[in-house]
Design an enzyme around this catalytic site. Sequence first.
Site, PDB file in Angstrom:
ATOM      1  N   ASN A 265       0.845  -1.196   0.000  1.00  8.58           N
ATOM      2  CA  ASN A 265       0.000   0.000   0.000  1.00  8.58           C
ATOM      3  C   ASN A 265       0.884   1.251   0.000  1.00  8.58           C
ATOM      4  O   ASN A 265       0.784   2.116   0.883  1.00  8.58           O
ATOM      5  CB  ASN A 265      -0.949  -0.004   1.200  1.00  8.58           C
ATOM      6  CG  ASN A 265      -2.214   0.791   0.931  1.00  8.58           C
ATOM      7  OD1 ASN A 265      -2.328   1.488  -0.075  1.00  8.58           O
ATOM      8  ND2 ASN A 265      -3.165   0.716   1.845  1.00  8.58           N
TER       9      ASN A 265
ATOM     10  N   HIS B 283      -8.523   3.565   8.403  1.00  9.38           N
ATOM     11  CA  HIS B 283      -9.091   2.310   7.909  1.00  9.38           C
ATOM     12  C   HIS B 283     -10.505   2.076   8.419  1.00  9.38           C
ATOM     13  O   HIS B 283     -11.319   1.479   7.716  1.00  9.38           O
ATOM     14  CB  HIS B 283      -8.201   1.130   8.319  1.00  9.38           C
ATOM     15  CG  HIS B 283      -7.041   0.905   7.411  1.00  9.38           C
ATOM     16  ND1 HIS B 283      -5.821   1.522   7.595  1.00  9.38           N
ATOM     17  CD2 HIS B 283      -6.906   0.143   6.291  1.00  9.38           C
ATOM     18  CE1 HIS B 283      -4.988   1.136   6.634  1.00  9.38           C
ATOM     19  NE2 HIS B 283      -5.611   0.308   5.838  1.00  9.38           N
TER      20      HIS B 283
END
Length: 463
Positions: free
Chosen positions: A318, A349
Amino acid sequence: QINFVACQLFALLAAFWFRIYLSPSHASSAVRHAFATLFGIYFAVFCFGWYSIHLFVLVMMNYGIMNMASIPNIHRYSFVVAMGYLTLCHISRIYIFHYGILTTDFSGPLMIITQKITTLACQLHDGIGRQAEELTAEQNRLAVKSRPSLLEYLSYLLNFMSIIAGPCSNYKDYIAFIEGRHVHMKLLEVNWKQKGYDRLPDPSPTGTVMYKLCITLVSLILFLTLTKNFPMAYIIDNEFLDKTPFLSRLGYLYVVTQAAKPKYYFAWTLADAVNNAAGYGFSGVDEKGTFRWDLLSNLNIWNIETATSFKMYIENWNIQTAAWLKRVCYDRAPWYPTALTFILSALWHGIYPGYYFTFLTGILITLAARAIRNNCRHYFLSSVPLKIAYDVVTWAVTQLAVCYTVAPFVMLAVEPTIKFYKSVYFHMHILSILVLLLLPVRPQTHSVRRAQNQAMLNSIKNK
């Protein structure tokens, strides 16, 4: 999931068409901005229905902040509003809609937009509200010197190439791409006359796109064949725990973690290919003279699978989110930048408890790994056999540490997470704490990092 794949495949076709028929030589910047924005809005509505209104509300709220807030506070206000709205949406999506309504899973695009909003706000603050000597070399390069127009702002946040799956890019890079300067700027960094060229080459992304689509296809096949056959939930099955030795459980943990990766490889590689197909993502020429299209790449699969340190693994997984965390948090945190960065990552998140177990555990393991590397690694560099042995051991430990850390991220809830950690005796937590007690790592203060940044800037100026 079907809507996601359909939109990304259609975006891939639209990207090829955009690069060929709406190239900077055929269309003005305004037309390119408008096309990218309108298609992005259409994709959002197609995938999420009326829930896509959340994306547009957040975008317009922060456009007001960007134009009305004072420059010294623009990044603070934008950050609080964007992260606050994202968190409220995480809460409502989970606890009001009870997990089950797929059309409400608009959090992915909202997370990407939050990254872009805060990135632009920080870079605008750097460009207008701070002196050059206060910035790092990277902050100077990416600083935005004037507020964008509404069309530029909407295009940056809602363009069809990144509205569904990202990645987040820097505002100046995106504007350079729309205006046709993106590739040219990178090519000028190379002396082509010495290489026998009479003029600048015209690199095509087609080969790179085909290669990434092959990776996407393989990832999809692995996802369909492996993920369902090796569920993460099996590692806390009572019969499995009773009959399986500790080392075998660790081996199976590695297998199920590997099986969970292909869906991320699929989504991120496809998103990267969409941007490349539109002509965006050129990063320059490597030492072999090969054209590189990895400016927006979100992962490096080879480096992930061969990582010999927790840091190396994180840096290649990521990638664009890690870059965002560094730019908006780590580089600006007055103290404990590592801890604050992990906490922000968990908050971004969502609010599942498993996320916080993962990122809080990640803080411990990152600090412990750093302490071991700084204090021990140099002893193993004196000979090739020692270095190979060190790499093999650190690879195995890194892979197991990652599996141990991310298991709660997949299981999400408190009960299975605690059950899992009990089954493996909290061994990584205990080892990390012991390492930190024996080899403490002193946090780098803001003043020290600022002095280092100033030294780097002075060095660049002198060169």
